[in-house]
Design a protein around this motif. Structure first.
Motif, PDB file in Angstrom:
ATOM      1  N   HIS A 237       0.883  -1.452  -0.307  1.00  0.00           N
ATOM      2  CA  HIS A 237       0.185  -0.150   0.105  1.00  0.00           C
ATOM      3  C   HIS A 237       0.872   1.445  -0.262  1.00  0.00           C
ATOM      4  O   HIS A 237       0.224   2.285  -0.479  1.00  0.00           O
ATOM      5  CB  HIS A 237      -0.931   0.071   1.356  1.00  0.00           C
ATOM      6  CG  HIS A 237      -0.146   0.081   2.109  1.00  0.00           C
ATOM      7  ND1 HIS A 237       0.293   1.671   3.243  1.00  0.00           N
ATOM      8  CD2 HIS A 237       0.734  -0.821   3.549  1.00  0.00           C
ATOM      9  CE1 HIS A 237       0.414   1.212   3.911  1.00  0.00           C
ATOM     10  NE2 HIS A 237       0.639   0.618   4.257  1.00  0.00           N
ATOM     11  N   GLY A 238       1.945   1.226   0.045  1.00  0.00           N
ATOM     12  CA  GLY A 238       2.808   2.541   0.254  1.00  0.00           C
ATOM     13  C   GLY A 238       2.251   3.922   0.760  1.00  0.00           C
ATOM     14  O   GLY A 238       1.953   3.453   2.561  1.00  0.00           O
ATOM     15  N   ASP A 239       2.658   4.363   0.282  1.00  0.00           N
ATOM     16  CA  ASP A 239       1.646   5.440   1.452  1.00  0.00           C
ATOM     17  C   ASP A 239       0.432   5.751   0.891  1.00  0.00           C
ATOM     18  O   ASP A 239      -0.557   6.652   0.822  1.00  0.00           O
ATOM     19  CB  ASP A 239       2.289   6.438   0.764  1.00  0.00           C
ATOM     20  CG  ASP A 239       3.782   6.800   0.755  1.00  0.00           C
ATOM     21  OD1 ASP A 239       3.933   7.068   1.373  1.00  0.00           O
ATOM     22  OD2 ASP A 239       4.497   7.634  -0.502  1.00  0.00           O
ATOM     23  N   VAL A 240      -0.468   5.309   0.185  1.00  0.00           N
ATOM     24  CA  VAL A 240      -2.197   5.207  -0.021  1.00  0.00           C
ATOM     25  C   VAL A 240      -2.189   4.599   1.532  1.00  0.00           C
ATOM     26  O   VAL A 240      -2.567   3.118   1.706  1.00  0.00           O
ATOM     27  CB  VAL A 240      -2.084   4.321  -1.231  1.00  0.00           C
ATOM     28  CG1 VAL A 240      -3.636   4.104  -0.873  1.00  0.00           C
ATOM     29  CG2 VAL A 240      -1.877   4.838  -2.797  1.00  0.00           C
ATOM     30  N   PRO A 241      -3.443   5.033   1.944  1.00  0.00           N
ATOM     31  CA  PRO A 241      -4.375   4.958   3.123  1.00  0.00           C
ATOM     32  C   PRO A 241      -5.036   3.984   2.864  1.00  0.00           C
ATOM     33  O   PRO A 241      -5.942   3.970   1.837  1.00  0.00           O
ATOM     34  CB  PRO A 241      -3.977   5.451   3.980  1.00  0.00           C
ATOM     35  CG  PRO A 241      -4.647   7.139   3.289  1.00  0.00           C
ATOM     36  CD  PRO A 241      -3.279   6.652   1.908  1.00  0.00           C
ATOM     37  N   ILE A 242      -4.653   2.508   4.271  1.00  0.00           N
ATOM     38  CA  ILE A 242      -6.165   1.562   3.558  1.00  0.00           C
ATOM     39  C   ILE A 242      -6.673   1.204   5.000  1.00  0.00           C
ATOM     40  O   ILE A 242      -5.912   1.432   6.146  1.00  0.00           O
ATOM     41  CB  ILE A 242      -5.111   0.388   3.266  1.00  0.00           C
ATOM     42  CG1 ILE A 242      -3.628   0.195   4.196  1.00  0.00           C
ATOM     43  CG2 ILE A 242      -4.788   0.279   1.804  1.00  0.00           C
ATOM     44  CD1 ILE A 242      -3.997  -1.393   3.412  1.00  0.00           C
ATOM     45  N   SER A 243      -7.872   0.659   4.815  1.00  0.00           N
ATOM     46  CA  SER A 243      -8.633   0.018   6.158  1.00  0.00           C
ATOM     47  C   SER A 243      -8.878  -1.305   5.345  1.00  0.00           C
ATOM     48  O   SER A 243      -9.252  -1.150   4.488  1.00  0.00           O
ATOM     49  CB  SER A 243      -9.776   0.816   6.937  1.00  0.00           C
ATOM     50  OG  SER A 243      -8.713   2.092   7.179  1.00  0.00           O
ATOM     51  N   ILE A 244      -9.168  -2.335   6.503  1.00  0.00           N
ATOM     52  CA  ILE A 244      -9.705  -3.848   5.689  1.00  0.00           C
ATOM     53  C   ILE A 244     -10.824  -3.580   6.464  1.00  0.00           C
ATOM     54  O   ILE A 244     -11.038  -3.823   7.837  1.00  0.00           O
ATOM     55  CB  ILE A 244      -9.010  -4.456   6.000  1.00  0.00           C
ATOM     56  CG1 ILE A 244      -7.535  -4.382   4.935  1.00  0.00           C
ATOM     57  CG2 ILE A 244      -9.388  -6.224   5.297  1.00  0.00           C
ATOM     58  CD1 ILE A 244      -6.937  -5.597   5.247  1.00  0.00           C
ATOM     59  N   VAL A 245     -12.045  -3.510   5.690  1.00  0.00           N
ATOM     60  CA  VAL A 245     -13.566  -4.500   6.655  1.00  0.00           C
ATOM     61  C   VAL A 245     -14.059  -6.485   6.432  1.00  0.00           C
ATOM     62  O   VAL A 245     -13.855  -5.801   5.241  1.00  0.00           O
ATOM     63  CB  VAL A 245     -14.604  -3.365   6.165  1.00  0.00           C
ATOM     64  CG1 VAL A 245     -15.830  -3.753   6.944  1.00  0.00           C
ATOM     65  CG2 VAL A 245     -14.939  -1.974   6.252  1.00  0.00           C
ATOM     66  N   ARG A 246     -14.217  -6.613   7.371  1.00  0.00           N
ATOM     67  CA  ARG A 246     -13.829  -7.757   6.992  1.00  0.00           C
ATOM     68  C   ARG A 246     -15.678  -8.760   7.355  1.00  0.00           C
ATOM     69  O   ARG A 246     -15.968  -9.089   8.623  1.00  0.00           O
ATOM     70  CB  ARG A 246     -13.418  -8.424   7.825  1.00  0.00           C
ATOM     71  CG  ARG A 246     -11.729  -8.906   7.439  1.00  0.00           C
ATOM     72  CD  ARG A 246     -10.906  -9.774   8.433  1.00  0.00           C
ATOM     73  NE  ARG A 246      -9.221  -9.795   8.173  1.00  0.00           N
ATOM     74  CZ  ARG A 246      -8.542 -10.527   9.328  1.00  0.00           C
ATOM     75  NH1 ARG A 246      -9.104 -10.243  10.508  1.00  0.00           N
ATOM     76  NH2 ARG A 246      -7.252 -10.401   8.480  1.00  0.00           N
ATOM     77  N   PRO A 247     -16.874  -8.799   6.717  1.00  0.00           N
ATOM     78  CA  PRO A 247     -17.564  -8.987   7.775  1.00  0.00           C
ATOM     79  C   PRO A 247     -17.892 -10.593   7.479  1.00  0.00           C
ATOM     80  O   PRO A 247     -16.944 -10.927   6.829  1.00  0.00           O
ATOM     81  CB  PRO A 247     -18.822  -8.926   6.047  1.00  0.00           C
ATOM     82  CG  PRO A 247     -18.247  -8.049   4.977  1.00  0.00           C
ATOM     83  CD  PRO A 247     -16.521  -7.649   5.447  1.00  0.00           C
ATOM     84  N   SER A 248     -18.519 -10.941   8.225  1.00  0.00           N
ATOM     85  CA  SER A 248     -18.649 -12.336   8.209  1.00  0.00           C
ATOM     86  C   SER A 248     -20.222 -12.823   6.942  1.00  0.00           C
ATOM     87  O   SER A 248     -19.690 -12.074   5.619  1.00  0.00           O
ATOM     88  CB  SER A 248     -19.671 -12.710   9.208  1.00  0.00           C
ATOM     89  OG  SER A 248     -20.352 -12.033   9.677  1.00  0.00           O
ATOM     90  N   ILE A 249     -21.021 -13.764   6.905  1.00  0.00           N
ATOM     91  CA  ILE A 249     -21.666 -13.933   6.240  1.00  0.00           C
ATOM     92  C   ILE A 249     -22.876 -12.604   5.577  1.00  0.00           C
ATOM     93  O   ILE A 249     -23.493 -12.907   6.905  1.00  0.00           O
ATOM     94  CB  ILE A 249     -22.447 -15.612   6.338  1.00  0.00           C
ATOM     95  CG1 ILE A 249     -21.528 -16.303   6.265  1.00  0.00           C
ATOM     96  CG2 ILE A 249     -23.255 -15.236   5.338  1.00  0.00           C
ATOM     97  CD1 ILE A 249     -21.631 -17.550   6.863  1.00  0.00           C
ATOM     98  N   ILE A 250     -23.311 -12.572   4.608  1.00  0.00           N
ATOM     99  CA  ILE A 250     -23.659 -11.221   4.391  1.00  0.00           C
ATOM    100  C   ILE A 250     -25.256 -11.904   4.119  1.00  0.00           C
ATOM    101  O   ILE A 250     -25.308 -12.480   2.795  1.00  0.00           O
ATOM    102  CB  ILE A 250     -23.115 -10.120   3.801  1.00  0.00           C
ATOM    103  CG1 ILE A 250     -21.676  -9.881   4.167  1.00  0.00           C
ATOM    104  CG2 ILE A 250     -23.874  -9.063   3.240  1.00  0.00           C
ATOM    105  CD1 ILE A 250     -21.460  -8.912   2.817  1.00  0.00           C
ATOM    106  N   GLU A 251     -26.274 -11.248   4.168  1.00  0.00           N
ATOM    107  CA  GLU A 251     -28.002 -11.938   4.606  1.00  0.00           C
ATOM    108  C   GLU A 251     -28.699 -10.392   4.015  1.00  0.00           C
ATOM    109  O   GLU A 251     -28.386  -9.580   4.719  1.00  0.00           O
ATOM    110  CB  GLU A 251     -27.886 -12.668   5.290  1.00  0.00           C
ATOM    111  CG  GLU A 251     -27.600 -14.385   5.309  1.00  0.00           C
ATOM    112  CD  GLU A 251     -27.568 -15.027   4.708  1.00  0.00           C
ATOM    113  OE1 GLU A 251     -28.478 -14.729   3.558  1.00  0.00           O
ATOM    114  OE2 GLU A 251     -26.886 -16.008   3.894  1.00  0.00           O
TER     115      GLU A 251
END
Length: 802
Positions: free
Chosen positions: A287-301
């Motif tokens: 990712h370097g200088d690009v800021p990142i966030s990760i969203v982890r859902p479980s099973i989407i219903e």
């Protein structure tokens, strides 16, 4: 947005909409389930933001048309459509910019202008993914692993640093038990040292190796044999196309197996979670200088409340098994009653992603898990018992208004149930092959039930394999950081952007929110009234006779008449024979029948060329006269009245009619008054006698389709407005060429194909009470008194070669 300028979530007034006001937010995967929910929620709840949707163009549909048809026309937008009224389209066009791109392609497939539009956004929500749990290995790698990389690379090449929010899945934790916190995989106990670059190279190499293996002589012979098994005596181009299709399908199937095996070997339930886990690894590394966030859902219903309670797009994870249970197709669940199924409503996932976007990135990448199992677990027993009680009050009914038989759920480990289903599948596969070889015609219940039941079992087996893998995932996904974000929101935002899974009442959600939507999506009946109105066949029959159609093309044998070229030849050949000659002819023909049948099954064109040589030496005038008599003595007695009526109905509707048959033109010439045009096989003549040599390639298989297409184009007709009637799988090219194919008295192969494709099937029969001669012989020819006998040369020529 840097952490120093993140909104103050400690303030009491709403801040999410304020933080995103004036922002440009890009969304990949906007046409998907979550992408649609995100698009609707942002348009409705953040009035001053602008959206940029990266959409893959369809084969025949541009990206703007896809957004209109697949997203904005979805019922998710009913609230906005009602609120904005006539301004809905104008507001959407002003606030949504659509760019053409593909996350599976290097550079995202963006033009220079579209790259500038996409990368200049303040936030990029990357939700595009192949969410199938049984995708080919390389497809999952290219999209789920390399897709986020390509988004990063596009931003880095443009020299910009938007906040990238990547949607992953909680199940990247793999088949672990116990706590699974919001940390990167490399920081978890017993983490695997798997190099994502090596996995990419290996997946691509596996595809190349399997492709080479599929081209080995032995495999190509097998694919060709299977193609012939399915299509029968089709023409060579059609068999070649089917052979190539089977080869590619074999490679894809092997890649699916390779993906499943590789994921299982590393402790992931399927190739989806495996590729998502490696995608996270690559994202954090690059990712370097690009800021990142990760969203982890479980099973989407389905949605709990937004945009409407129960809103969903298509079947998700649990629904297929629940519907199979309700229909009485399955009574054993591949899991354990105390197991936890970690599901989360789609509106909670969308709200959490928007809250993360409003919060802005931290200095280091962060992970937010959106799941329910650790704080509000839903156990399989609760899910299935609630579903069972609901279906007791709302039973599923069949088309005749009878309730289907559902029973108590039984629980079993996945492996035993999977093996049982595989054995049953083997039986059905064998039965289907045997039935396809039987000399049966028409859309009979046995053929249709076998095909439908086999397809249903195949689908259920896939779901059992899926659940079996997820049943081994007994992790409890921690949501501490997500709840911290939730607690920081002011009350106004919590009311508008709810994502706290602790508030979900699971029995109420299942019975009052989820299942009512499921039965609508599954199109199952929950009322006892039998279906009213026209049947599918009646609707299709109305469609083919609509005046808007341009033409109708008919095959002859087993479509309009219960006869064939051998019977026509036998009638003509015996027209002028005495009784001893008739007996010898019958014995010789019966002895030849097995060989003729095999030749016909192998190649229809070759059979016709071989068979029509029997007309060599026949007098032209005599056969033409006899053929005129054959119309009433043979063809009309074996005709299907419903078929002849259909020809007249087409003509009455203003459609042009054409007969396209491999029968000889001399034999079908008397049918000319029924049709506007006839295309038939022709044999040459010289010195008043037929030579037995074909003038043209017989109109069979792909040649028949080509002749129909050329005729239609010459007449100025559209193929999409054409109707074609035929009885055999070898007629597939003609049936596929028109917009309205009709299978008439179809052989078993065509029954299966027509049922899968939803084609009109007609079963036409002969009139009762008509003559049923044992052999298709002509009545004795009356010998003229002036000669006292028949010319010997004539008898031999029409009686066939000695």
């Amino acid at each position: 947005m840097s952490a120093d300028h993140a909104p103050d979530f400690g303030r009491k007034q709403a801040v999410i909409a304020e933080a995103l006001t004036g922002k440009r937010i890009a969304i990949t995967g906007a046409t998907g389930f979550l992408g649609t929910a995100l698009t609707e929620r942002l348009l409705r709840s953040v009035p001053d933001c602008e959206l940029v949707a990266l959409v893959r163009p369809g084969r025949r549909t541009d990206v703007n048309r896809r957004i209109q048809r697949e997203v904005l026309r979805n019922d998710a937008f009913d609230r906005l459509r009602e609120a904005w009224g006539d301004d809905f389209d104008e507001i959407c066009a002003r606030r949504i910019t659509v760019v053409s791109g593909d996350v599976s392609v290097d550079g995202l497939g963006l033009s220079d202008d579209d790259r500038e539009t996409f990368c200049s956004c303040d936030v990029i929500i990357h939700s595009a993914a192949t969410v199938s749990f049984d995708s080919p290995l390389d497809a999952s790698i290219e999209i789920n692993l390399l897709g986020p990389n390509r988004v990063l690379d596009a931003c880095q090449q443009a020299g910009v640093s938007p906040h990238v929010i990547a949607v992953s899945t909680c199940y990247v934790a793999g088949n672990r038990r116990g706590s699974a916190a919001e940390v990167f995989l490399a920081d978890t106990p017993f983490s695997l040292d798997v190099d994502w670059r090596s996995e990419v190279s290996a997946a691509r190499r596996t595809r190349a190796d399997l492709d080479a293996s599929s081209r080995s002589p032995n495999r190509l012979r097998r694919f060709h044999r299977d193609a012939r098994e399915e299509l029968g005596p089709a023409g060579l181009p059609m068999l070649a196309a089917k052979t190539e299709q089977l080869r590619r399908e074999w490679v894809d199937a092997e890649m699916v197996t390779a993906g499943r095996s590789r994921a299982a070997s590393l402790g992931w339930p399927d190739v989806y979670t495996y590729s998502k886990a490696l995608g996270e690894q690559a994202l954090v590394e690059l990712h370097g200088d690009v800021p990142i966030s990760i969203v982890r859902p479980s099973i989407i219903e389905s949605a709990l409340a937004e945009p409407a309670p129960g809103w969903i797009r298509g079947f998700r994870m649990a629904e297929p098994l629940i519907v199979s249970f309700a229909k009485g197709e399955l009574d054993t669940f591949p899991g354990y009653p105390e197991g936890v199924i970690d599901i989360i409503p789609v509106d909670m996932v969308a709200a959490a992603i928007i809250a993360v976007a409003a919060r802005g990135p931290s200095r280091a990448p962060e992970i937010f898990q959106v799941a329910s199992g650790a704080v509000n677990p839903l156990r399989f027993k609760v899910l299935l018992d609630t579903a069972m009680r609901w279906f007791e009050d709302h039973p599923v009914y069949d088309s005749k208004g009878h309730p289907t038989a559902s029973t108590q759920w039984r629980y079993a480990g996945s492996s035993g149930l999977e093996e049982q289903l595989e054995r049953v599948m083997t039986v059905f596969n064998t039965a289907e092959k045997v039935v396809n070889r039987l000399p049966m015609r028409g859309r009979n219940d046995l053929t249709v039930r076998l095909a439908q039941r086999r397809a249903s079992l195949e689908q259920i087996l896939g779901y059992v394999q899926l659940y079996g893998a997820y049943g081994k995932c007994e992790a409890l996904y921690g949501i501490d950081r997500t709840l911290e974000l939730w607690d920081s929101l002011p009350e106004a935002d919590q009311e508008r952007f709810g994502f706290d899974p602790r508030v979900v009442d699971w029995p109420h959600y299942i019975a009052e929110v989820h299942l009512p939507t499921v039965v609508i999506q599954a199109r199952v009946k929950t009322t006892p009234q039998p279906r009213t109105g026209p049947s599918r066949n009646q609707r299709l029959r109305t469609a083919v006779l609509d005046p808007a159609r341009h033409f109708a093309a008919f095959d002859l044998e087993n479509t309009l008449i219960a006869s064939n070229v051998v019977e026509s030849y036998a009638w003509l050949a015996t027209r002028r024979l005495d009784n001893p000659q008739r007996v010898r002819f019958a014995l010789r023909t019966l002895a030849e029948t097995p060989g003729l049948w095999r030749r016909d099954r192998h190649d229809r064109t070759d059979f016709l060329r071989y068979f029509y040589r029997r007309y060599k030496g026949a007098p032209v005038g005599q056969l033409d006269a006899d053929a005129a008599e054959m119309l009433s003595h043979l063809i009309l007695t074996k005709a299907f009245p419903a078929g002849l009526r259909r020809v007249r109905e087409h003509r009455a509707a203003g459609h042009r009619t054409v007969l396209i048959t491999g029968a000889l033109e001399l034999a079908v010439r008397p049918l000319a008054p029924l049709f506007d045009h006839i295309i038939a096989a022709r044999i040459d003549s010289a010195n008043g006698r037929y030579t037995g040599e074909m003038i043209d390639v017989p109109p069979t298989g792909e040649v028949r389709a080509q002749m129909m297409v050329e005729w239609a184009e010459a007449e100025g007709f559209e193929l999409a407005q054409g109707v074609a009637y035929a009885d055999a799988a070898s007629d597939m090219p003609m049936l596929e060429a028109v917009g309205y194919p009709v299978a008439v008295n179809p052989e078993t192969r065509l029954v299966t194909i027509a049922d899968k494709r939803g084609w009109l099937c007609e079963n036409w029969t002969r009139s009762s009470g008509g003559p049923r001669p044992l052999l298709p012989f002509a009545p004795p020819y009356r010998i003229r008194a002036s000669t006292g006998r028949l010319d010997r040369r004539t008898r031999v020529a029409t009686g066939g070669p000695r």
